[in-house]
Design a protein around this motif. Structure first.
Motif, PDB file in Angstrom:
ATOM      1  N   THR A  25      17.071  -4.615   7.119  1.00 32.21           N
ATOM      2  CA  THR A  25      17.154  -3.079   6.625  1.00 32.21           C
ATOM      3  C   THR A  25      16.706  -3.140   5.346  1.00 32.21           C
ATOM      4  O   THR A  25      15.968  -2.150   4.893  1.00 32.21           O
ATOM      5  CB  THR A  25      18.499  -2.587   7.112  1.00 32.21           C
ATOM      6  OG1 THR A  25      18.507  -2.780   8.386  1.00 32.21           O
ATOM      7  CG2 THR A  25      18.296  -0.921   6.698  1.00 32.21           C
ATOM      8  N   VAL A  26      17.422  -3.794   4.454  1.00 30.29           N
ATOM      9  CA  VAL A  26      17.268  -3.708   2.998  1.00 30.29           C
ATOM     10  C   VAL A  26      15.730  -3.777   2.560  1.00 30.29           C
ATOM     11  O   VAL A  26      14.943  -3.307   1.881  1.00 30.29           O
ATOM     12  CB  VAL A  26      17.968  -4.707   2.189  1.00 30.29           C
ATOM     13  CG1 VAL A  26      17.375  -4.926   0.586  1.00 30.29           C
ATOM     14  CG2 VAL A  26      19.486  -4.215   2.279  1.00 30.29           C
ATOM     15  N   LEU A  27      15.071  -4.901   3.276  1.00 28.78           N
ATOM     16  CA  LEU A  27      13.793  -5.122   3.226  1.00 28.78           C
ATOM     17  C   LEU A  27      12.922  -4.256   3.565  1.00 28.78           C
ATOM     18  O   LEU A  27      11.906  -3.689   2.662  1.00 28.78           O
ATOM     19  CB  LEU A  27      13.508  -6.392   4.104  1.00 28.78           C
ATOM     20  CG  LEU A  27      11.706  -6.749   4.037  1.00 28.78           C
ATOM     21  CD1 LEU A  27      11.421  -7.313   2.770  1.00 28.78           C
ATOM     22  CD2 LEU A  27      11.477  -8.029   5.064  1.00 28.78           C
ATOM     23  N   ASN A  28      13.173  -3.416   4.681  1.00 34.27           N
ATOM     24  CA  ASN A  28      12.333  -2.292   5.257  1.00 34.27           C
ATOM     25  C   ASN A  28      12.426  -1.135   4.133  1.00 34.27           C
ATOM     26  O   ASN A  28      11.522  -0.248   3.784  1.00 34.27           O
ATOM     27  CB  ASN A  28      12.884  -1.620   6.379  1.00 34.27           C
ATOM     28  CG  ASN A  28      12.244  -2.801   7.607  1.00 34.27           C
ATOM     29  OD1 ASN A  28      11.355  -3.361   7.362  1.00 34.27           O
ATOM     30  ND2 ASN A  28      13.300  -2.734   8.752  1.00 34.27           N
ATOM     31  N   VAL A  29      13.563  -0.912   3.539  1.00 35.69           N
ATOM     32  CA  VAL A  29      13.899   0.131   2.692  1.00 35.69           C
ATOM     33  C   VAL A  29      13.019  -0.332   1.142  1.00 35.69           C
ATOM     34  O   VAL A  29      12.244   0.641   0.607  1.00 35.69           O
ATOM     35  CB  VAL A  29      15.474   0.157   2.355  1.00 35.69           C
ATOM     36  CG1 VAL A  29      15.570   1.294   1.012  1.00 35.69           C
ATOM     37  CG2 VAL A  29      16.220   0.837   3.284  1.00 35.69           C
ATOM     38  N   LEU A  30      13.174  -1.417   0.475  1.00 32.28           N
ATOM     39  CA  LEU A  30      12.553  -1.699  -0.278  1.00 32.28           C
ATOM     40  C   LEU A  30      10.938  -1.518  -0.431  1.00 32.28           C
ATOM     41  O   LEU A  30      10.369  -1.493  -1.291  1.00 32.28           O
ATOM     42  CB  LEU A  30      13.037  -3.047  -0.839  1.00 32.28           C
ATOM     43  CG  LEU A  30      14.337  -3.152  -1.296  1.00 32.28           C
ATOM     44  CD1 LEU A  30      14.659  -4.767  -1.689  1.00 32.28           C
ATOM     45  CD2 LEU A  30      14.553  -2.423  -2.590  1.00 32.28           C
ATOM     46  N   GLU A  33       8.570   1.120  -1.862  1.00 31.86           N
ATOM     47  CA  GLU A  33       8.022   1.034  -3.271  1.00 31.86           C
ATOM     48  C   GLU A  33       7.532  -0.647  -3.667  1.00 31.86           C
ATOM     49  O   GLU A  33       6.825  -0.308  -4.365  1.00 31.86           O
ATOM     50  CB  GLU A  33       9.295   1.388  -4.101  1.00 31.86           C
ATOM     51  CG  GLU A  33       8.754   1.469  -5.525  1.00 31.86           C
ATOM     52  CD  GLU A  33       9.888   1.774  -6.467  1.00 31.86           C
ATOM     53  OE1 GLU A  33       9.821   1.565  -7.794  1.00 31.86           O
ATOM     54  OE2 GLU A  33      11.019   2.166  -5.902  1.00 31.86           O
ATOM     55  N   PHE A  34       8.119  -1.335  -2.869  1.00 33.34           N
ATOM     56  CA  PHE A  34       7.478  -2.844  -3.279  1.00 33.34           C
ATOM     57  C   PHE A  34       7.008  -3.339  -2.079  1.00 33.34           C
ATOM     58  O   PHE A  34       7.819  -4.336  -1.380  1.00 33.34           O
ATOM     59  CB  PHE A  34       8.737  -3.633  -3.746  1.00 33.34           C
ATOM     60  CG  PHE A  34       9.612  -2.844  -4.809  1.00 33.34           C
ATOM     61  CD1 PHE A  34       9.305  -2.897  -6.176  1.00 33.34           C
ATOM     62  CD2 PHE A  34      10.778  -2.273  -4.597  1.00 33.34           C
ATOM     63  CE1 PHE A  34       9.860  -1.994  -7.176  1.00 33.34           C
ATOM     64  CE2 PHE A  34      11.474  -1.656  -5.676  1.00 33.34           C
ATOM     65  CZ  PHE A  34      10.922  -1.509  -7.002  1.00 33.34           C
ATOM     66  N   PRO A  35       5.923  -3.156  -1.504  1.00 31.09           N
ATOM     67  CA  PRO A  35       5.298  -3.732  -0.175  1.00 31.09           C
ATOM     68  C   PRO A  35       5.313  -5.155  -0.198  1.00 31.09           C
ATOM     69  O   PRO A  35       5.288  -5.786   1.063  1.00 31.09           O
ATOM     70  CB  PRO A  35       4.032  -3.171  -0.305  1.00 31.09           C
ATOM     71  CG  PRO A  35       3.492  -2.792  -1.547  1.00 31.09           C
ATOM     72  CD  PRO A  35       4.832  -2.491  -2.252  1.00 31.09           C
ATOM     73  N   GLU A  36       5.319  -5.906  -1.320  1.00 33.05           N
ATOM     74  CA  GLU A  36       5.148  -7.368  -1.373  1.00 33.05           C
ATOM     75  C   GLU A  36       6.472  -7.948  -1.184  1.00 33.05           C
ATOM     76  O   GLU A  36       6.652  -9.148  -1.278  1.00 33.05           O
ATOM     77  CB  GLU A  36       4.281  -7.584  -2.438  1.00 33.05           C
ATOM     78  CG  GLU A  36       2.772  -7.075  -2.435  1.00 33.05           C
ATOM     79  CD  GLU A  36       1.940  -7.546  -3.616  1.00 33.05           C
ATOM     80  OE1 GLU A  36       2.481  -8.561  -4.467  1.00 33.05           O
ATOM     81  OE2 GLU A  36       0.755  -7.369  -3.729  1.00 33.05           O
ATOM     82  N   VAL A  37       7.731  -7.350  -1.296  1.00 29.02           N
ATOM     83  CA  VAL A  37       8.897  -7.926  -1.292  1.00 29.02           C
ATOM     84  C   VAL A  37       9.225  -8.679   0.041  1.00 29.02           C
ATOM     85  O   VAL A  37       8.739  -8.277   1.005  1.00 29.02           O
ATOM     86  CB  VAL A  37       9.887  -7.232  -1.601  1.00 29.02           C
ATOM     87  CG1 VAL A  37      10.260  -6.062  -0.434  1.00 29.02           C
ATOM     88  CG2 VAL A  37      11.400  -7.772  -2.027  1.00 29.02           C
ATOM     89  N   THR A  38       9.937  -9.964  -0.091  1.00 29.12           N
ATOM     90  CA  THR A  38      10.064 -10.697   1.100  1.00 29.12           C
ATOM     91  C   THR A  38      11.728 -10.855   1.171  1.00 29.12           C
ATOM     92  O   THR A  38      12.351 -10.617   0.311  1.00 29.12           O
ATOM     93  CB  THR A  38       9.325 -11.950   1.094  1.00 29.12           C
ATOM     94  OG1 THR A  38      10.047 -12.741  -0.045  1.00 29.12           O
ATOM     95  CG2 THR A  38       7.949 -11.717   1.181  1.00 29.12           C
TER      96      THR A  38
END
Length: 245
Positions: A25-30, A33-38
């Motif tokens: 869920t945290v990944l989806n939230v981030l 703004e940060f589409p490349e975060v994993t």
């Protein structure tokens, strides 16, 4: 501003336990703004002490809204200022103590040179060699080895793009499990092939006469890169018989 999940169905609505969120869920939230975060990036930042989510008795991470906001600050400082993680951690800790913490200007500069004044025109982010070493927590010998395998590649003027920090951090994290840089050559080759496929798709957009269509090529490239990365992760999980979070 980061958006936290609200009630209702959907991928971003998995908050439980009084607002605590799973790492997925945290990944989806981030990613708003940060589409490349994993997920690997989030885990790495946790291992470096940038965020400390609580754990359930079964070992699952549960992130609070404050944890997500802190991750957003970390990612923003990496993206906009390219500060070493140690500097970011000290800065955030000082802010939490209520101290006046001035954000240092370390990024977007070459070794030994002052950072350039900001301009109205967008510029590609760059990071110097010494900054990369500090951000990844490695020495010159290790960086040279990674470069010999093509895992980290300097640009023509000897500096690196911002993504080199992420690559270096992940290579370092994999090293903790005994996975050496030479073992990662297959992953680098696969990434090059995937990049070639994406480039083949967006090449007509880049050559288009319409400037708006050419500008759309970058957004399409990012979208396709994100999809190929997610597919790659899903295929690895399927091959190993595990479900990646």
């Amino acid at each position: 501003m980061l958006r936290t999940p609200r009630g209702g169905a959907g991928p971003g609505a998995a908050a439980v336990d009084g607002g605590a969120m799973s790492i997925g869920t945290v990944l989806n939230v981030l990613r708003d703004e940060f589409p490349e975060v994993t997920i690997s990036k989030i885990r790495f930042l946790e291992s470096e002490g940038l965020v400390e989510p609580r754990r359930t008795p079964s070992g699952y991470r549960k992130f609070s809204t404050e944890d997500v906001e802190r991750l957003g600050h970390v990612l923003r400082m990496q993206r906009d200022h390219y500060l070493p993680l140690k500097v970011i951690r000290e800065h955030l800790d000082a802010m939490e103590r209520g101290e006046a913490a001035v954000l240092p200007t370390v990024g977007r500069q070459r070794d030994g040179q002052a950072a350039a004044e900001p301009s109205d025109a967008p510029t590609a982010a760059r990071i110097g060699r010494s900054e990369l070493l500090a951000a990844a927590g490695i020495d010159e010998r290790e960086l040279q080895e990674w470069e010999s395998y093509g895992l980290v590649v300097p640009l023509e003027d000897g500096v690196y793009d911002a993504e080199a920090v992420t690559v270096a951090a992940l290579v370092s994290e994999l090293g903790r499990f005994g996975i050496e840089p030479r073992h990662l050559r297959l992953m680098k080759a696969a990434a090059d092939r995937e990049a070639g496929l994406v480039d083949q798709v967006v090449a007509p957009l880049r050559r288009h006469r319409n400037p708006q269509t050419r500008a759309h090529a970058e957004a399409r490239t990012k979208e396709l890169a994100g999809l190929t990365a997610r597919l790659h992760a899903a295929l690895v999980g399927t091959a190993l018989g595990v479900r990646l979070p």
